[in-house]
Design a protein around this motif. Structure first.
Motif: not given
Length: 743
Positions: A109-115
Motif C-alpha cells: 500500500g505504501l509503495a503503490v500510493t507514494l512511489i
C-alpha cells in the motif's frame, strides 16, 4: 537528468516487489492449500489479506507522508516487505501466514500510493510521464521473474511455498539500502516545510547543475492553494534603461509593466493586451465553455488550447525565453531604502553573523536565511564579479525577466515552455499613500515576435504592438504563495514576502480539500481510478488460463512432459512477459503523444476486444478458430491496457494536486482504487455463477465505453507541464465552471 532517472529507478524497486508478491502468492497458494489443508474460504482470506492491508494503510499513508515526508514512508515500506518475508518463511500455521500477508499488504500500500507521488515531485516535467510509467514496467517485470522462479521450483518433488514467499526478503534488502543511502527527500516536500537549503541541494543533485534558482522559486509558488487567478495576455519585449520603465515610478509609457525573475540579467517589460479577461479563456477554437460541446469540461478545453498552441520552430524563443533575470538584484537605487527592504542587508551592516546558503550554519527556520541564491551567469563572468546575494524578502529594481544567455548558463525555465516571473504595481490609496500589489505570473510564449498566431487568449479586435521584438505570451496571474495580507498590513517599504518556514504546516491542510480546484482534481482522480478497476483487467486475468487451455496450449505443454501446475505457471510467465514491450511503448509515448491521447486511442481497442470475447462465449464453440480469436483478443487487451490505462491513472493522480495536500489527495484516490479492486475481486465468482463470462465481459465493455466518455469530457492533457502550473489551471477551470453554472 541522470540523477532524476536514477532516483526513479531506485524508487520503483518497491513496485517490483509488489509485482513479485502478486505472482508468488498466485503460484504458492496451489501448494499452501494442500499443505495446510485449507478450505476455499480460508484460501481466499490468505490471498486477500495483503489487499486488506494495502487498503488499510492507504487511508493514512498520504497524510503521514505530508507530515513526515515521502522518503521515511518509502523506508518503512522496504522494512515491511523485509519483515513480512521473514514472517511468511517461518509461518507454522495459517494465522502467522495471514499476519505476514497483512504486513506485506502494508508495504504494498505504501509503495503503490507514494512511489508515483515521489517520482512526480522529483522528475523534470518533460520526462515525468516516462519516469512515472516505470512503476508499471518494474511491477510487471517482478511478476515475470517470480513466475519464472515458481515454474522452476515446480519441477521439484515437494516445492516449498515458504521459500517461494520468503524470497521476497532478499530484494527488499536492496530496496532498503537504496531508500536509505540513495533516495533524497522530495524537494517539493522540503520546500513545503521551509527546508530551503536542503531542497536546493537535492534539486542540484537531481538536475545535475548548480543553478536551480528558477525551479526553487517555482516550488515555493507551489505552496499556494486557492486564490484568485486570471488568464491574461502580454506582449513581452526588452526594456532599455532609457525607457524609464519601473513599477515604483511613473513610467514613460502607460501600460508597461516591469517583470522580475529569479535571477539577475537584462531588463524586459510586458504590455498587457486590451480585452484581457479574468477566468474566461477565449481562443480561436471558441469559448472556454465550448458551446458546441456543452458537457465538455472547460478545463479540458483550457489544457488542450495550451498544447495545441506550441510556439513554431524557428521562433525567437531561444533568444527571448530561455532564462529569467532577478527579482533579487542588489543594484543600488538612490530612490529606495534597500537596507530596509532586506533584513540580510541590515545584518551585514550591523556586523551580525550572516549565513550564506552554502555554509554549515544555515537555519531554515531563520527568516534571515536566503531563499534563493543567485548563480553566476555567463554574462556576469564577462562583465565582472557578481553582487552579493539577495533575499526572497526583497524585490529590487533594474532586475530582468529574460536574458539572452544559453540554456546551460543560468537556465530558469520551469518546464513545458513555461517561465516564472513577478510584477509589482502601485496605486494611490484613499489616504494619499501608495499601496502596492504583488503578483506572480506563469508565462508561456505563444507565437513568433509580432505575430497574432498561436495566442492562448487571442481576442478579436486587439491591437498588438507592431514592434518585431515583442513576443506574445499567455499568462496565469495570481497572488504569490508567500505574499500575505498580514505582512502587507505592516506597511513594508517594498514588495516583501515571508519565508516558507513561516507558512510550513505540520500536517495536511484538510480545509484545502474544499477549494474548487482541489475538489475538481479529486473528482477526476477518483473517477478514473474507479473506472480503471471496473474496465475488466481482473476478469481477463482470470479468464486467460481457460482460453489458453481451450486453444490447446496446455495440451501441447503436457505433451512436452509438463504437469498442469507447471504449464499454468509457464503460461502466466508468458502472459506477463508480453506486457513488458507494451509498457515500454507506452513509456515512449507518454510525454510525446500524451496521457489523454493514449487513453482515447487505446480504450476503444479494449471495447472491441471485450465485445469479441462476449461473442466467442455466446457462440459456445470449441473450434480452433474461436479459441484463436479469444487468444488474440486477450493478448491485444493486455497490450493496450498496459500501454495506457494501466499506468496513466496513477500518473494523473500524482500530477493534479497542490503540494501541501498532494499526499492526502493521492491517498484518497488510492483508497478508491483498492476499494474498487476489492469489489471486483469479490464479486467476480458471484457474477460468474449468475451471468457467466459473457455477461461479465459485456459489463466490462460498457464500463470501457463510459471510461472513454469520461476521459473525453473530463480528463485534461498534462504532458510536459510543471506540477504547479497544472494545479493553477485546475483552479482556473473549476472557478470558470462554477461561474458558468451561476450564469
Amino acid at each position: 537528468m541522470k540523477g532524476a532517472v536514477f532516483v526513479a529507478l531506485a524508487a520503483t524497486i518497491g513496485n517490483f516487489l509488489q509485482g513479485w508478491d502478486n505472482a508468488t502468492i498466485a503460484g504458492a497458494i496451489v501448494y499452501i492449500k494442500d499443505d495446510l489443508d485449507l478450505g476455499s474460504t480460508v484460501e481466499g482470506l490468505v490471498v486477500a489479506t495483503s489487499l486488506i492491508g494495502a487498503t488499510v494503510i492507504t487511508t493514512c499513508s498520504g497524510p503521514i507522508s505530508d507530515w513526515l515526508g515521502r522518503r521515511p514512508m518509502l523506508i518503512m515500506s522496504s522494512l515491511l516487505y523485509f519483515i513480512s518475508g521473514l514472517v511468511m518463511v517461518w509461518s507454522p500455521n495459517v494465522y502467522v501466514l495471514c499476519l505476514g500477508r497483512l504486513l506485506d499488504g502494508f508495504g504494498i500500500g505504501l509503495a503503490v500510493t507514494l512511489i508515483p507521488l515521489y517520482i512526480s515531485e522529483t522528475a523534470p516535467a518533460d520526462i515525468r510521464g516516462l519516469l512515472n510509467t516505470l512503476p508499471q514496467f518494474t511491477g510487471s517485470g517482478g511478476m515475470f521473474l517470480s513466475y519464472c522462479m515458481i515454474f522452476g521450483m515446480s519441477f521439484s518433488a515437494s516445492p516449498s511455498w515458504r521459500i517461494m514467499l520468503g524470497v521476497l526478503s532478499i530484494p527488499s534488502v536492496i530496496y532498503f539500502l537504496f531508500t536509505v543511502f540513495f533516495l533524497p527527500e522530495s524537494p517539493r516536500w522540503l520546500v513545503s516545510k521551509g527546508k530551503m537549503i536542503e531542497a536546493k541541494q537535492v534539486l542540484q543533485r537531481l538536475r545535475g547543475r548548480e543553478d536551480v534558482s528558477g525551479e526553487m522559486a517555482l516550488l515555493v509558488e507551489g505552496l499556494g492553494i486557492g486564490g484568485e487567478t486570471s488568464i491574461e495576455e502580454y506582449m513581452i519585449g526588452p526594456a532599455d534603461e532609457a525607457d524609464g520603465v519601473d513599477d515604483h515610478e511613473p513610467s514613460a509609457e502607460k501600460g508597461r509593466i516591469k517583470l522580475y525573475g529569479p535571477e539577475e540579467g537584462l531588463s524586459w517589460v510586458a504590455k498587457p493586451g486590451a480585452g484581457q479577461s479574468s477566468l474566461a479563456l477565449i481562443s480561436r477554437q471558441g469559448t472556454m465553455t465550448n458551446q458546441s460541446m456543452p458537457l465538455m469540461d472547460p478545463l479540458v478545453t483550457l489544457f488542450g488550447s495550451v498544447h495545441e498552441k506550441l510556439p513554431q520552430t524557428g521562433s525567437m524563443k531561444s533568444m527571448l525565453f530561455p532564462n529569467f533575470g532577478s527579482m533579487f538584484s542588489t543594484t543600488a537605487d538612490p530612490h529606495v531604502k534597500d537596507e530596509e527592504w532586506d533584513e540580510e542587508s541590515v545584518q551585514r551592516e550591523e556586523g551580525e553573523d550572516y549565513a550564506s546558503d552554502a555554509g554549515g550554519g544555515d537555519s531554515d527556520e531563520n527568516l534571515h536565511s536566503p531563499l534563493i541564491s543567485r548563480q553566476t551567469t555567463s554574462i556576469e563572468k564577462e562583465v565582472g564579479p557578481r553582487a552579493s546575494q539577495g533575499s526572497i524578502l526583497s524585490t529590487r529594481r533594474h532586475s530582468s525577466l529574460m536574458q539572452g544567455t544559453g540554456e546551460q548558463a543560468g537556465s530558469t525555465g520551469i518546464g513545458g515552455g513555461w517561465q516564472l516571473a513577478w510584477k509589482w504595481t502601485e496605486r494611490e490609496g484613499e489616504d494619499g499613500k501608495k499601496e502596492g500589489g504583488f503578483k506572480r505570473i506563469y508565462l508561456r510564449e505563444e507565437g513568433a515576435p509580432g505575430s497574432r498566431r498561436g495566442s492562448l487568449v487571442s481576442l478579436p479586435g486587439i491591437d498588438y504592438p507592431a514592434e518585431d521584438e515583442f513576443v506574445p505570451a499567455a499568462a496565469l496571474v495570481s497572488q504569490p504563495a508567500l505574499y500575505s495580507k498580514e505582512l502587507m498590513d505592516q506597511h513594508p517599504l517594498g514588495p516583501a514576502m515571508v519565508h516558507p518556514s513561516e507558512t510550513a504546516s505540520k500536517g495536511p491542510i484538510w480545509a484545502a480539500l474544499l477549494e474548487p480546484g482541489v475538489k475538481h482534481a479529486l473528482f477526476v482522480g477518483m473517477g478514473i481510478q474507479l473506472l480503471q478497476q471496473f474496465s475488466g483487467i481482473n476478469g481477463v486475468l482470470y479468464y486467460t488460463p481457460q482460453i489458453l487451455e481451450e486453444a490447446g496450449v496446455e495440451d501441447l505443454l503436457a505433451d512436452l512432459g509438463l504437469s498442469s501446475d507447471s504449464a499454468s505457471f509457464l503460461i502466466s510467465a508468458f502472459t506477463t512477459f508480453l506486457m513488458l514491450p507494451c509498457i515500454a511503448v507506452g513509456m515512449r509515448l507518454m510525454d510525446t503523444s500524451g496521457r489523454r491521447t493514449l487513453l482515447l486511442t487505446t480504450i476503444p481497442v479494449l471495447v472491441v476486444t471485450l465485445v469479441v470475447l462476449v461473442i466467442v462465449e455466446l457462440v459456445d464453440s470449441s473450434s480452433v478458430v474461436t479459441s484463436l480469436m479469444a487468444t488474440i483478443c486477450v493478448v491485444v487487451y493486455f497490450c493496450c491496457f498496459m500501454m495506457a490505462y494501466g499506468p496513466i491513472p496513477n500518473i494523473l493522480c500524482s500530477e493534479i494536486f497542490p503540494t501541501r495536500v498532494r499526499g492526502l489527495c493521492i491517498a484518497i484516490c488510492a483508497l478508491v482504487f483498492w476499494m474498487g479492486d476489492i469489489i471486483v475481486t469479490d464479486t467476480l465468482p458471484v457474477l460468474l455463477d449468475s451471468i457467466g463470462l459473457a455477461g461479465i465481459f459485456g459489463i466490462y465493455a460498457v464500463v470501457c465505453v463510459i471510461s472513454w466518455v469520461f476521459v473525453f469530457l473530463k480528463v485534461p492533457e498534462t504532458k510536459g507541464m510543471p506540477l504547479e502550473v497544472i494545479t493553477e489551471f485546475f483552479a482556473v477551470g473549476a472557478k470558470q465552471k462554477a461561474a458558468a453554472k451561476n450564469e
